[in-house]
Design an enzyme around this catalytic site. Sequence first.
Site, PDB file in Angstrom:
ATOM      1  N   HIS A 146      -3.684  13.981   1.164  1.00 31.69           N
ATOM      2  CA  HIS A 146      -3.871  13.042   2.281  1.00 31.69           C
ATOM      3  C   HIS A 146      -2.657  13.042   3.206  1.00 31.69           C
ATOM      4  O   HIS A 146      -2.796  13.143   4.426  1.00 31.69           O
ATOM      5  CB  HIS A 146      -4.124  11.635   1.728  1.00 31.69           C
ATOM      6  CG  HIS A 146      -4.198  10.575   2.791  1.00 31.69           C
ATOM      7  ND1 HIS A 146      -5.264  10.482   3.678  1.00 31.69           N
ATOM      8  CD2 HIS A 146      -3.349   9.574   3.123  1.00 31.69           C
ATOM      9  CE1 HIS A 146      -5.053   9.463   4.508  1.00 31.69           C
ATOM     10  NE2 HIS A 146      -3.909   8.886   4.187  1.00 31.69           N
ATOM     11  N   ASP A 204       0.848  -1.193   0.000  1.00 32.80           N
ATOM     12  CA  ASP A 204       0.000   0.000   0.000  1.00 32.80           C
ATOM     13  C   ASP A 204       0.881   1.239   0.000  1.00 32.80           C
ATOM     14  O   ASP A 204       1.833   1.335   0.776  1.00 32.80           O
ATOM     15  CB  ASP A 204      -0.906   0.002   1.231  1.00 32.80           C
ATOM     16  CG  ASP A 204      -2.011   1.048   1.117  1.00 32.80           C
ATOM     17  OD1 ASP A 204      -2.393   1.389  -0.019  1.00 32.80           O
ATOM     18  OD2 ASP A 204      -2.508   1.506   2.162  1.00 32.80           O
TER      19      ASP A 204
END
Length: 392
Positions: free
Chosen positions: A113, A106
């Site tokens: 973000h 990931d």
Amino acid sequence: MTSIHTDSDSPFGLANLPYGVFSLANQRRRCCTRLGDTVVDLSELLGEPHFDQSSLNSFMALGHDRWVETRDRLQELLAADVPDTALHSINDVELHLPIEVADYVDFYASEYHASNLGRLFRPDNPDPLQPNWKHLPVGYHGRAASIVVSGTDIVRPCGQRKGTDDDVPVFGPSQRLDIEAEMGFIVGTTNPMGSRIDVEEADQHIFGAVIFNDWSARDIQAWEYVPLGPNLGKSFASTISPWVVPMLALEHAKVPTPTQEPTPLPYLAMASPWGLDIDMAVEWNGHRISQPPYRTMYWSPAQMLAHITVNGAPVRPGDLFASGTVSGPEKNQRGAFIELTWGGAEPVDVGGEARTFVEDGDEIVISAEATGPNGARLGFGQARARVLPAHL
Ligand code: MN
């Protein structure tokens, strides 16, 4: 023989043709594509053994030339009459996890973000980004075994947490269960160990994209992550859409990434780094609360794949890497509730209820559509899941 009907504005028109895996009641799983609301059995239509499989891995392993050939053939065959034995209504089939997930990484590729989380967790630091962030796509290895298909219920995880007022850690159900709206990219072909995938050739190795919900227990994560990064706060579950939209269909969705300054090191530098023009939407118990724009992502999927292999690590068919939470500049474009509610301090209105984190019984649906040729929209379907109470 039947001609498949599709509405002209269907997100599953001939320009899309995503791949998936389906079954009929009491029958084995097989590979399929979707045109309109019709699921097309590829093993029946094409008679090729790699489609008579319970995952797309065998087909993906054949490589980019075969992906092109197959897609061209499908677009030709499905524009004409098709044998009825290959066709099923979307309402009559069960859709399964489309790939056997090999490895899972990931990333953290959204500047919005990463900046928001930096401000939340390091409020005293003048730069919300860590010093490495604009030099490499930051990522961690996750758990492949807990990646599940849309529709699978998610059990609230238990784990250790230690709040600021706790003297010692406690064990129990997560009290800050969150989502992360992301896109996932599926690697179709391998590279030999010791070699690397060139950043300009990376898209030849990426088979397609899915919607990805990286469920995150923020309280477990906050206590465990120092200094080695996320582990059990993430590894209990991730939800993906059942449809893999081929990169070949996403050619028209390629858009320049935001300007990358400073210029990345040569192994990451691209002549024209591309992102994807994908609009995502997050629904919380049926209420749309956020619309994260994938096109704002800083790092390209090609750069993420080049980075994974730059040390000589091999990837395999079925490897999946996710983008990290997709968040845009506006509040209603944030792809995680920790950002949307600013750490729980600013509840959001979910159908008249003030909410911060996910409660038992809540249903989260993430959907996405990409820009296709001639104004067409390309659907990814949904990554949908309901949260069940923890197993105590
Ligand atoms: Mn994530």
